[in-house]
Enzyme design. Structure first.
Site: not given
Length: 430
Positions: A147, A150, A182, A265, A392
């Site tokens: 994936q 980020s 990952s 996820e 958060e």
């Protein structure tokens, strides 16, 4: 490959799974009641295996996944045209429960990201030729997926990503950097979010692509964690050319694709809890730790342990409620974000509790059973609170989608992306 009537009961499916496993695997040795000082005391979440050991485990996982697939257990919820059984998430959980009784390879490298998140995204958004090529390969164990979401300047604010994709005829040219990816060092394909319209608001100018990881211009660099392993990577994309056929969803419609991945996820991460992760939350083990450290009469520590157990039990009830909803046909919803949040907080709480009970023995290896073994999990706790969405972000989802509170007034969803001020971006340009 096994066939399934649409109304096969969980009990019938469990019996079928047990017959398959009896024919292809050995029963796991039954573990008795926990006894302090006996068995493996390792407390860990991430792998710390040397590269050659890790590669061998990946090969074993792929081989076992192939056996599952060929016998009708490789994609229990998947469409039959791609080798699936067309059953429900409940049947999937039934199989996992039965398989836990057997000695089989750990397939987490394939399943947590690829089969649990990327597979459903490809099924929902890929063009037919891509679905036909990659879905059977993934669930057969031949292809591993990662994936590519980020970025160094867009972690929690995923919509702030700056990796660019520019169209060149029937192909797209992609440039940028991804991080905390990952299994990228094992992956054959990756789903990447890119910026295709910097003049649109940040959520509307994103397009998703399926990138073959052996494409020219793709560079994977493992990131060493303080716990000792290298499960994550940074990925550099330099002039990577991807055919338009590898686009997922509509041009500038990548945020919808991202949401599909993210909901799966959080369902995947929130439902983890086997192996050392489960051991770390075992009340018998934690109570024994308290006694072995000589703090059995410490009221403050006993109170913390009670709070931790209450939170863990509440998380179990939340997951059970989600299971009941899935039995009724519901898809994973925002409650899975809460489950992920609680899972990370519970494990973090257990690791910090153990560290406070043990004191210096948790960071200095004295050779005593059940002490220094906790250090690995303790060093993993910062990552637990980030992976799968930061705490958060999970709390925002809880506030906005469960409690129906208003969105943060400071979020700018209207201005063009190139006008936004972003970390590391000169003048806010994409």
């Amino acid at each position: 490959m096994a066939k399934s009537p649409p109304d096969i009961s969980p009990e019938e499916f469990a019996a079928e799974a047990r017959r398959f496993l009896d024919a292809h695997a050995e029963r796991a040795a039954r573990s008795g009641a926990f006894v302090w000082g006996e068995g493996d005391d390792r407390m860990a979440y991430f792998s710390t295996d040397p590269p050659e050991v890790e590669k061998e485990k990946v090969r074993a996982a792929q081989a076992w996944q192939r056996v599952r697939y060929e016998n009708g257990f490789g994609w229990i919820t998947g469409p039959p045209e791609f080798g699936g059984r067309g059953l429900t998430p409940v049947h999937d959980m039934v199989y996992d429960t039965v398989e836990s009784e057997y000695e089989v390879p750990d397939t987490g490298t394939l399943s947590v990201v690829g089969l649990g998140m990327i597979g459903p995204t490809i099924l929902a958004h890929a063009q037919p030729e891509i679905r036909d090529r990659w879905l059977p390969a993934m669930y057969r164990g031949d292809a591993i997926a990662c994936q590519l979401f980020s970025e160094p300047g867009a972690g929690s604010d995923l919509a702030g990503l700056a990796t660019r994709a520019v169209r060149d005829g029937d192909t797209w040219v992609i440039d940028g950097q991804k991080v905390w990816t990952s299994v990228a060092h094992h992956a054959h394909i990756g789903v990447a979010l890119t910026r295709t319209d910097p003049d649109a608001p940040k959520h509307r100018g994103i397009t998703a692509f399926l990138i073959p990881m052996d494409s020219p211009g793709v560079e994977v660099r493992p990131l060493r964690q303080m716990s000792g392993g290298a499960d994550f990577n940074e990925v550099f994309l330099t002039g990577v050319r991807v055919p338009d056929s590898h686009r997922l969803g509509e041009v500038d419609g990548g945020w919808t694709v991202a949401l599909t991945t993210l909901m799966n996820e959080r369902a995947t991460v929130g439902n983890e809890g086997a192996g050392p992760a489960a051991d770390a939350l075992d009340p018998v083990r934690l109570a024994a730790l308290l006694k072995a450290a000589g703090h059995e009469g410490d009221g403050a520590l006993r109170g913390r342990l009670a709070d931790l157990m209450a939170d863990n039990q509440a998380t179990g009830h939340l997951n059970a409620r989600a299971l009941r909803r899935m039995r009724g046909g519901a898809t994973p919803g925002p409650e899975m974000s809460v489950s992920k949040l609680m899972f990370a907080q519970n494990l973090t709480g257990a690791a910090h509790f153990a560290a406070d009970v043990l004191g210096p023995r948790s960071v200095a290896d004295t050779g005593r059973w059940g002490t220094y073994a906790w250090s690995e999990l303790l060093l993993s706790t910062p990552a637990l609170r980030i992976l799968g969405g930061t705490e958060e972000i999970m709390k925002n989802i809880l506030a906005e989608r469960v409690l129906r509170l208003p969105k943060d007034a400071g979020i700018d969803n209207r201005s063009p992306f190139r006008e936004l001020s972003r970390p590391g971006a000169e003048g806010g340009a994409a």
